[in-house]
Enzyme design. Structure first.
Site, PDB file in Angstrom:
ATOM      1  N   ARG A   1      94.321-113.497   4.793  1.00 28.35           N
ATOM      2  CA  ARG A   1      93.072-113.077   4.350  1.00 28.35           C
ATOM      3  C   ARG A   1      93.231-111.614   4.890  1.00 28.35           C
ATOM      4  O   ARG A   1      92.514-111.012   4.132  1.00 28.35           O
ATOM      5  CB  ARG A   1      92.556-113.951   5.772  1.00 28.35           C
ATOM      6  CG  ARG A   1      90.890-113.495   4.883  1.00 28.35           C
ATOM      7  CD  ARG A   1      90.072-114.044   6.084  1.00 28.35           C
ATOM      8  NE  ARG A   1      88.520-113.825   5.893  1.00 28.35           N
ATOM      9  CZ  ARG A   1      88.392-112.799   5.679  1.00 28.35           C
ATOM     10  NH1 ARG A   1      87.831-112.063   6.988  1.00 28.35           N
ATOM     11  NH2 ARG A   1      86.168-112.853   6.128  1.00 28.35           N
TER      12      ARG A   1
ATOM     13  N   CYS B   1      83.667-109.449  14.665  1.00 27.00           N
ATOM     14  CA  CYS B   1      84.446-108.669  13.658  1.00 27.00           C
ATOM     15  C   CYS B   1      84.825-107.123  14.441  1.00 27.00           C
ATOM     16  O   CYS B   1      84.414-106.594  15.035  1.00 27.00           O
ATOM     17  CB  CYS B   1      84.563-108.612  12.323  1.00 27.00           C
ATOM     18  SG  CYS B   1      84.809-107.167  11.035  1.00 27.00           S
TER      19      CYS B   1
END
Length: 292
Positions: A206, A104
């Protein structure tokens, strides 16, 4: 039940608990109805930023429609204010973490997120007042990180990269420089966004970017080393955590949080020299084998 006594099971039927992840778009409500019909026990609402009107409405819909038939884990959150809104909506559990996963890059690209340790401690302390358990999601790369997350107040941990290299994880193995690897991609990576589902329930949804002309990545695609079967790797993690608690002097997980609150278990700052000293050092060469 005999071979895996610690598996998550229904208290009466002893059947394995089944969980599924959904998004917050209207189409996900239909998916959830079919999942519940099939016997779903737990639903995880998957969003990079859980404190949104979309997720709050979804949590309310689930609790109003299915009541106590299924539990809802909402998130992700990293602050008390975020957690308060989801708890008020009816969330049964919370996932904590924003930008701390190995794949991430939200904190780097978006300048949004929070140090994982701080987020886990602050949110877990707040959620515990309402009897809501928490999941430390992100940054778990070894047994020590599991112990730290639990000590900071998390009820359990979520592991991505740590399990991605196991033989049961999705993906094919390949060899590079003599090492057996498996591809691992973040849901915020362009690779995942380019393979978005037709009903907008995948990666783009998302990150609220399904209608964007320009896709901005919040994750990367990489590779992880082969870790063998999960049947050997999970027992290693469990045994390692037991030894960690034993070294802390904690007889049971239920006693860990009170001992941290009382100061019997403490966190201390470690200097750069201390961190070097705490690892392998002063050897010409060595082989690091974690378990057998």
């Amino acid at each position: 039940n005999r071979d895996y006594p610690w598996a998550s099971k229904h208290p009466q039927t002893k059947q394995l608990l089944v969980a599924a992840a959904i998004g917050t778009r209207p189409g996900d409500r239909g998916r959830l109805a079919k999942l519940v019909e099939a016997g779903l026990d737990l639903v995880v609402i998957d969003s990079s930023q859980g404190n949104s009107s979309f997720q709050i409405e979804m949590v309310k819909h689930i609790k109003e429609t299915y009541g106590s038939q299924i539990d809802v884990i909402a998130g992700n959150v990293v602050t008390r204010d975020q957690a308060a809104n989801l708890i008020a909506a009816g969330a049964d559990g919370l996932r904590i973490g924003m930008g701390s996963g190995s794949i991430c890059i939200t904190q780097e690209v978006m300048a949004v997120g929070r140090p994982q340790g701080t987020g886990v401690y602050q949110v877990s302390e707040f959620a515990r007042k309402f009897g809501v358990p928490t999941v430390a999601d992100g940054g778990i790369s070894n047994v020590g990180h599991i112990a730290k997350a639990l000590s900071l107040g998390a009820s359990c941990v979520m592991m991505g990269s740590l399990l991605a290299g196991t033989s049961e994880a999705p993906g094919e193995y390949f060899f590079l420089d003599g090492k057996r690897l498996k591809k691992y991609r973040g849901m915020g990576s362009l690779d995942a966004m380019e393979k978005n589902d037709s009903d907008n329930s995948g990666s783009q949804a998302r990150y609220f970017s399904e209608s964007d002309k320009v896709k901005v990545a919040q994750g990367v695609t990489g590779a992880v080393v082969d870790k063998g079967s999960i049947k050997q790797f999970i027992p290693y993690l469990i045994t390692g955590l037991q030894h960690s608690l034993q070294d802390m002097g904690v007889p049971h997980l239920s006693e860990l949080w009170p001992m941290v609150a009382d100061g019997q278990v403490r966190f201390e700052h470690r200097s750069a020299a201390a961190q070097i000293e705490g690892g392998v050092h002063d050897l010409f060469s060595y082989e690091k084998r974690l378990y057998k």
